[in-house]
Design a protein around this motif. Structure first.
Motif, short mmCIF file in Angstrom:
data_model
loop_
_atom_site.label_atom_id
_atom_site.label_comp_id
_atom_site.label_asym_id
_atom_site.label_seq_id
_atom_site.Cartn_x
_atom_site.Cartn_y
_atom_site.Cartn_z
N ILE A 137 0.83 -1.20 0.00
CA ILE A 137 0.00 0.00 0.00
C ILE A 137 0.86 1.25 0.00
CG2 ILE A 137 -1.63 1.35 1.38
CD1 ILE A 137 -2.92 -1.27 2.25
N GLU A 138 1.95 1.22 0.79
CA GLU A 138 2.85 2.38 0.84
C GLU A 138 3.48 2.64 -0.52
OE1 GLU A 138 6.50 4.02 3.66
OE2 GLU A 138 6.29 1.87 3.33
N GLU A 139 3.92 1.56 -1.20
CA GLU A 139 4.53 1.71 -2.52
C GLU A 139 3.50 2.22 -3.53
OE1 GLU A 139 6.67 -1.67 -3.97
OE2 GLU A 139 7.62 -2.06 -2.04
N ALA A 140 2.27 1.69 -3.45
CA ALA A 140 1.22 2.14 -4.36
C ALA A 140 0.92 3.62 -4.17
CB ALA A 140 -0.05 1.31 -4.15
N MET A 141 0.85 4.07 -2.92
CA MET A 141 0.59 5.48 -2.66
C MET A 141 1.76 6.35 -3.13
SD MET A 141 -2.40 5.74 -1.46
CE MET A 141 -2.27 7.48 -1.04
N GLU A 142 2.98 5.84 -2.99
CA GLU A 142 4.15 6.60 -3.43
C GLU A 142 4.15 6.78 -4.94
OE1 GLU A 142 9.05 6.24 -3.25
OE2 GLU A 142 7.81 5.05 -1.89
N VAL A 143 3.86 5.69 -5.67
CA VAL A 143 3.78 5.78 -7.14
C VAL A 143 2.65 6.73 -7.54
CG1 VAL A 143 3.28 4.50 -9.26
CG2 VAL A 143 4.75 3.49 -7.51
N SER A 144 1.53 6.64 -6.84
CA SER A 144 0.39 7.50 -7.14
C SER A 144 0.73 8.97 -6.93
CB SER A 144 -0.81 7.11 -6.25
OG SER A 144 -1.87 8.03 -6.40
N ASP A 145 1.38 9.29 -5.82
CA ASP A 145 1.71 10.68 -5.51
C ASP A 145 2.73 11.26 -6.49
OD1 ASP A 145 -0.01 10.59 -3.37
OD2 ASP A 145 1.54 10.18 -1.89
N GLU A 146 3.69 10.42 -6.91
CA GLU A 146 4.78 10.90 -7.75
C GLU A 146 4.43 10.95 -9.24
OE1 GLU A 146 8.24 8.60 -6.98
OE2 GLU A 146 8.57 9.43 -4.97
N SER A 147 3.67 9.96 -9.71
CA SER A 147 3.52 9.80 -11.16
C SER A 147 2.09 9.77 -11.67
CB SER A 147 4.22 8.50 -11.62
OG SER A 147 5.57 8.48 -11.21
N LEU A 148 1.10 9.67 -10.78
CA LEU A 148 -0.28 9.54 -11.24
C LEU A 148 -0.99 10.88 -11.10
CD1 LEU A 148 -1.73 7.04 -12.34
CD2 LEU A 148 -2.80 6.77 -10.11
#
Length: 392
Positions: free
Chosen positions: A195-206
């Motif tokens: 979940i932490e990695e998904a949120m990080e990708v979302s915040d940075e690139s989505l």
């Protein structure tokens, strides 16, 4: 009597359809004749630079219109200096449409760059690249490289962890419950990590229009519910088939870990493509130590069934091999949206497996899930995963 039954069914269907019909009519009115009623402000444009590739003497930026209105790409700049650019297929973007901005530029490897895109109303959007690296071109050698990396961080560590099985098989019931709880602790850490990695990708690139936080929550919950249902069916059928309950649970654990490792492979492949990760021996060792604990999670339930080397090896491949496929996809066709989806699916799958393990501990006779062996096993599992994650 039959006519009355048909009439009753018709009323029930009508009572269910009528509200939907009114909802449709309301939406048609809002987006049609009533659109002026909601015109309370000026919609702001927004674009997202999803990807930047460095190819020969050119910088290629993939741009998506993530705002509510159509936009036109006006110009591009590199490090705040306007550069000539070609836009393919064209400069006009409808909502969620993408285009490729090609900027002729003599870039230098490992140097940082800020790529800016300005639209017709003068609004500028930018993306920072910490270190320029040549775009990856699919080749057999590169595919083999990703397969080797995926094997090192996925298959080999899980297989090493499976070697704990003979030890777990010989311990007492109370100590076995400790290892089952330890398995649950390991998996809870993996789920939180996903979940932490998904949120990080979302915040940075989505783009914000995708509502990354809600996307992660929705996919995680749907994954949990879907796999919870199918997992219960698998365990129920295990008693009436050749598949024993321990093997069924180990299979669910392997699938959950495999989905997590697929997301991890996506991140690895993308990092190589962006040139932001140096795969040193220390990094590979760190991943190996961290993922070795995943093998323990599979070995624990398998230790209470008949030892089957073939099935054990198959479980290890199901859990570890997805890292290879993830690395291929992440390296050759990375998509932040896909990464968020698979990381969230992995988290939901792991939460489902944790529930199954805790139920098994209870059914095994340890109704008090707060007993010393269960509580300490859960805590040790979380602590082990944290300590090995520091090395990654």
């Amino acid at each position: 009597m039959e006519l009355s039954d048909k009439s009753s069914k018709g009323r029930v269907i009508a009572s269910g359809v009528i509200p939907f019909a009114f909802v449709i009519l309301m939406m048609v009115y809002i987006f049609g004749p009533g659109a002026d009623l909601l015109d309370l402000g000026i919609p702001l444009p927004e674009i997202t630079i999803e990807k930047v590739d460095f190819v020969d003497s050119e910088i290629q930026a993939t741009v998506r219109n993530t705002g509510p209105i159509p936009v036109e790409v006006a110009m591009a700049d590199v490090n705040d200096r306007i550069q000539p650019a070609a836009v393919e297929p064209d400069r006009f973007l409808e909502r969620f449409e993408t285009t490729l901005v090609r900027i002729p530029f003599e870039w230098n490897e490992a140097e940082p760059y800020i790529i800016g895109i300005t639209i017709e109303d003068g609004t500028r959007f930018e993306k920072e690249v910490e270190a320029a690296a040549p775009a990856l071109e699919p080749s057999l050698d590169l595919a083999i490289f990703f397969a080797i990396i995926g094997t090192y961080v996925g298959i080999i560590p899980v297989m090493i962890g499976l070697l704990w099985l003979p030890f777990i098989k010989k311990i007492s019931k109370q100590k076995f419950h400790f290892f089952l709880a330890l398995t649950a602790g390991l998996l809870l850490f993996l789920a939180i990590d996903s979940i932490e990695e998904a949120m990080e990708v979302s915040d940075e690139s989505l783009a914000g229009s995708f509502n990354g936080g809600l996307l992660v929550a929705t996919v995680t919950i749907l994954s949990f519910l879907g796999l919870y249902y199918s997992g219960n069916k698998l365990v129920e059928r295990a008693s009436s088939s050749k598949l024993s309950k321990p093997v069924a649970i180990a299979l669910m654990i392997s699938i959950g870990i495999g989905l997590h490792n697929f997301g991890e492979g996506l991140a690895i492949g993308a990092a190589v493509g962006l040139g932001s990760v140096a795969f040193s021996t220390f990094l590979i060792v760190g991943f190996a130590l961290h993922n070795t604990t995943e093998g323990i999670a599979i070995a624990a339930p398998m230790s209470r069934g008949k030892l089957m080397i073939g099935k054990l090896a198959a479980m290890g491949m199901i859990a570890g091999a997805p890292a290879i496929f993830g690395a291929w996809i992440g390296g050759f066709s990375y998509s932040p949206f896909t990464s968020v989806i698979f990381l969230s699916i992995g988290a939901g799958a792991i939460f489902q497996v944790i529930i199954v393990i805790m139920k098994w501990i209870r059914d095994e006779g340890d109704n008090n899930l707060s007993s010393a062996s269960v509580a300490s096993g859960f805590a040790v599992g979380m602590l082990v995963m944290y300590l090995t994650s520091i090395l990654v």
